[in-house]
Design a protein around this motif. Structure first.
Motif, PDB file in Angstrom:
ATOM      1  N   CYS A  50       4.417  11.372  -3.036  1.00 16.90           N
ATOM      2  CA  CYS A  50       5.263  10.709  -4.010  1.00 16.90           C
ATOM      3  C   CYS A  50       6.154   9.864  -4.495  1.00 16.90           C
ATOM      4  O   CYS A  50       6.847   9.413  -4.517  1.00 16.90           O
ATOM      5  CB  CYS A  50       6.507  12.548  -3.982  1.00 16.90           C
ATOM      6  N   GLN A  51       5.931   9.424  -1.950  1.00 13.84           N
ATOM      7  CA  GLN A  51       6.394   8.116  -2.184  1.00 13.84           C
ATOM      8  C   GLN A  51       6.028   6.821  -2.249  1.00 13.84           C
ATOM      9  O   GLN A  51       6.181   5.485  -1.842  1.00 13.84           O
ATOM     10  CB  GLN A  51       6.892   8.695  -0.523  1.00 13.84           C
ATOM     11  N   ILE A  52       4.576   6.965  -2.556  1.00 14.62           N
ATOM     12  CA  ILE A  52       3.799   5.925  -2.700  1.00 14.62           C
ATOM     13  C   ILE A  52       4.292   5.137  -4.816  1.00 14.62           C
ATOM     14  O   ILE A  52       4.190   6.218  -5.540  1.00 14.62           O
ATOM     15  CB  ILE A  52       2.569   6.532  -3.001  1.00 14.62           C
ATOM     16  N   THR A  53       4.872   4.396  -4.756  1.00 15.66           N
ATOM     17  CA  THR A  53       4.847   3.683  -6.047  1.00 15.66           C
ATOM     18  C   THR A  53       3.637   2.466  -6.540  1.00 15.66           C
ATOM     19  O   THR A  53       3.482   2.043  -5.358  1.00 15.66           O
ATOM     20  CB  THR A  53       6.143   2.803  -5.833  1.00 15.66           C
ATOM     21  N   ILE A  54       3.016   2.671  -6.897  1.00 13.93           N
ATOM     22  CA  ILE A  54       1.660   1.714  -7.855  1.00 13.93           C
ATOM     23  C   ILE A  54       2.129   0.616  -7.758  1.00 13.93           C
ATOM     24  O   ILE A  54       3.634   0.647  -8.471  1.00 13.93           O
ATOM     25  CB  ILE A  54       0.722   2.795  -8.996  1.00 13.93           C
ATOM     26  N   THR A  55       1.432  -0.272  -7.159  1.00 11.60           N
ATOM     27  CA  THR A  55       1.693  -1.882  -7.218  1.00 11.60           C
ATOM     28  C   THR A  55       0.346  -2.140  -8.125  1.00 11.60           C
ATOM     29  O   THR A  55      -0.310  -1.934  -7.699  1.00 11.60           O
ATOM     30  CB  THR A  55       2.617  -2.450  -6.837  1.00 11.60           C
ATOM     31  N   ALA A  56       0.303  -3.129  -8.479  1.00  9.25           N
ATOM     32  CA  ALA A  56      -0.971  -4.218  -9.115  1.00  9.25           C
ATOM     33  C   ALA A  56      -1.758  -4.435  -7.756  1.00  9.25           C
ATOM     34  O   ALA A  56      -2.496  -4.264  -7.885  1.00  9.25           O
ATOM     35  CB  ALA A  56      -0.530  -5.574  -9.451  1.00  9.25           C
ATOM     36  N   GLU A  57      -1.080  -4.869  -6.739  1.00 10.86           N
ATOM     37  CA  GLU A  57      -1.758  -4.598  -5.429  1.00 10.86           C
ATOM     38  C   GLU A  57      -2.793  -3.844  -4.572  1.00 10.86           C
ATOM     39  O   GLU A  57      -2.929  -3.715  -3.998  1.00 10.86           O
ATOM     40  CB  GLU A  57      -1.074  -5.103  -4.024  1.00 10.86           C
ATOM     41  N   LEU A  58      -1.977  -1.971  -5.568  1.00 14.10           N
ATOM     42  CA  LEU A  58      -2.735  -1.563  -4.680  1.00 14.10           C
ATOM     43  C   LEU A  58      -4.333  -0.606  -6.080  1.00 14.10           C
ATOM     44  O   LEU A  58      -4.622  -0.051  -5.806  1.00 14.10           O
ATOM     45  CB  LEU A  58      -2.175   0.236  -5.004  1.00 14.10           C
ATOM     46  N   ASP A  59      -3.933  -1.985  -6.762  1.00  9.04           N
ATOM     47  CA  ASP A  59      -5.861  -1.384  -7.906  1.00  9.04           C
ATOM     48  C   ASP A  59      -6.869  -0.857  -6.458  1.00  9.04           C
ATOM     49  O   ASP A  59      -7.242  -1.801  -5.789  1.00  9.04           O
ATOM     50  CB  ASP A  59      -5.846  -3.081  -8.619  1.00  9.04           C
ATOM     51  N   GLY A  60      -7.144  -0.633  -7.214  1.00 12.19           N
ATOM     52  CA  GLY A  60      -8.471   0.060  -6.255  1.00 12.19           C
ATOM     53  C   GLY A  60      -7.824   1.665  -5.036  1.00 12.19           C
ATOM     54  O   GLY A  60      -9.289   1.856  -4.226  1.00 12.19           O
ATOM     55  N   LEU A  61      -6.951   1.670  -4.660  1.00  8.63           N
ATOM     56  CA  LEU A  61      -6.661   2.749  -4.007  1.00  8.63           C
ATOM     57  C   LEU A  61      -7.230   3.821  -3.868  1.00  8.63           C
ATOM     58  O   LEU A  61      -7.289   4.250  -4.720  1.00  8.63           O
ATOM     59  CB  LEU A  61      -4.954   2.932  -4.309  1.00  8.63           C
ATOM     60  N   THR A  62      -8.447   4.216  -2.466  1.00 12.20           N
ATOM     61  CA  THR A  62      -8.365   5.694  -2.319  1.00 12.20           C
ATOM     62  C   THR A  62      -7.821   6.324  -1.587  1.00 12.20           C
ATOM     63  O   THR A  62      -7.204   6.103  -0.285  1.00 12.20           O
ATOM     64  CB  THR A  62      -9.379   5.330  -1.507  1.00 12.20           C
ATOM     65  N   VAL A  63      -7.605   7.118  -2.633  1.00 15.95           N
ATOM     66  CA  VAL A  63      -6.697   8.505  -1.400  1.00 15.95           C
ATOM     67  C   VAL A  63      -7.747  10.491  -1.509  1.00 15.95           C
ATOM     68  O   VAL A  63      -8.189   9.834  -2.439  1.00 15.95           O
ATOM     69  CB  VAL A  63      -5.686   9.127  -1.910  1.00 15.95           C
ATOM     70  N   GLN A  64      -7.554  10.042  -0.360  1.00 17.86           N
ATOM     71  CA  GLN A  64      -8.315  11.777   0.105  1.00 17.86           C
ATOM     72  C   GLN A  64      -7.623  13.073   0.027  1.00 17.86           C
ATOM     73  O   GLN A  64      -6.382  12.604   0.768  1.00 17.86           O
ATOM     74  CB  GLN A  64      -9.123  12.194   1.065  1.00 17.86           C
ATOM     75  N   ILE A  65      -7.941  14.095  -0.798  1.00 16.32           N
ATOM     76  CA  ILE A  65      -7.148  15.632  -0.791  1.00 16.32           C
ATOM     77  C   ILE A  65      -7.726  16.101   0.673  1.00 16.32           C
ATOM     78  O   ILE A  65      -8.687  16.085   1.090  1.00 16.32           O
ATOM     79  CB  ILE A  65      -7.833  15.786  -1.819  1.00 16.32           C
ATOM     80  N   PRO A  66      -6.407  16.310   1.512  1.00 24.17           N
ATOM     81  CA  PRO A  66      -6.670  17.084   2.475  1.00 24.17           C
ATOM     82  C   PRO A  66      -7.535  17.942   2.418  1.00 24.17           C
ATOM     83  O   PRO A  66      -6.755  18.662   1.537  1.00 24.17           O
ATOM     84  CB  PRO A  66      -5.876  17.598   3.358  1.00 24.17           C
ATOM     85  N   ALA A  67      -8.192  18.460   3.212  1.00 19.29           N
ATOM     86  CA  ALA A  67      -9.565  20.131   3.432  1.00 19.29           C
ATOM     87  C   ALA A  67      -7.353  21.117   2.984  1.00 19.29           C
ATOM     88  O   ALA A  67      -8.695  22.083   2.698  1.00 19.29           O
ATOM     89  CB  ALA A  67      -9.767  20.021   3.934  1.00 19.29           C
ATOM     90  N   GLU A  68      -6.977  21.082   4.036  1.00 17.28           N
ATOM     91  CA  GLU A  68      -5.390  22.400   3.945  1.00 17.28           C
ATOM     92  C   GLU A  68      -4.941  22.043   2.639  1.00 17.28           C
ATOM     93  O   GLU A  68      -4.203  22.798   2.607  1.00 17.28           O
ATOM     94  CB  GLU A  68      -5.103  22.409   5.054  1.00 17.28           C
ATOM     95  N   SER A  69      -5.216  21.581   1.712  1.00 17.92           N
ATOM     96  CA  SER A  69      -4.498  21.080   0.651  1.00 17.92           C
ATOM     97  C   SER A  69      -4.117  22.797  -0.591  1.00 17.92           C
ATOM     98  O   SER A  69      -5.621  23.154  -0.287  1.00 17.92           O
ATOM     99  CB  SER A  69      -4.751  20.332  -0.365  1.00 17.92           C
TER     100      SER A  69
END
Length: 113
Positions: free
Chosen positions: A88-107
């Motif tokens: 919720c605290q990550i605002t998408i910008t053009a510089e983030l094109d290709g950003l990779t995040v993983q869903i935690p196993a504890e999610s």
């Protein structure tokens, strides 16, 4: 125009979903629109850690530093790592094109139940 790509990696690392985003979107909304298991119980008010993601090490330095309040919430997140952030605290910008995040196993997404 939605030409910014965000990669969501499943908790087990087996599946990657590439989502289209627009500058100004927040990562939690993009995740939820693309059926990723991030609950976001507080609806982005930074009162929980249910939108915790693990940012790929190569992408972590592209993000602005977390606020002290976000760091406090991450202290409560199960399985938090050095590159953990609240979606919720990550605002998408053009510089983030290709950003990779993983869903935690504890999610746990209780809204999907």
């Amino acid at each position: 125009m939605s030409d910014i790509k965000i990669n969501f990696v499943s908790a087990d690392g087996e599946k990657t979903v590439t989502a289209a985003a627009e500058a100004g979107d927040d990562l939690l909304r993009i995740a939820q629109v693309h059926d990723q298991p991030l609950e976001g119980t507080c609806e982005g008010q930074m009162a929980c850690s249910t939108c915790h993601v693990i940012v790929a090490a190569d992408d972590f330095d592209k993000l602005p530093e977390a606020t002290e309040m976000e760091e406090d919430m991450l202290d409560l997140a199960a399985g938090a790592r050095r590159t953990s952030r609240l979606a919720c605290q990550i605002t998408i910008t053009a510089e983030l094109d290709g950003l990779t995040v993983q869903i935690p196993a504890e999610s746990r997404n209780m809204q999907g139940v």
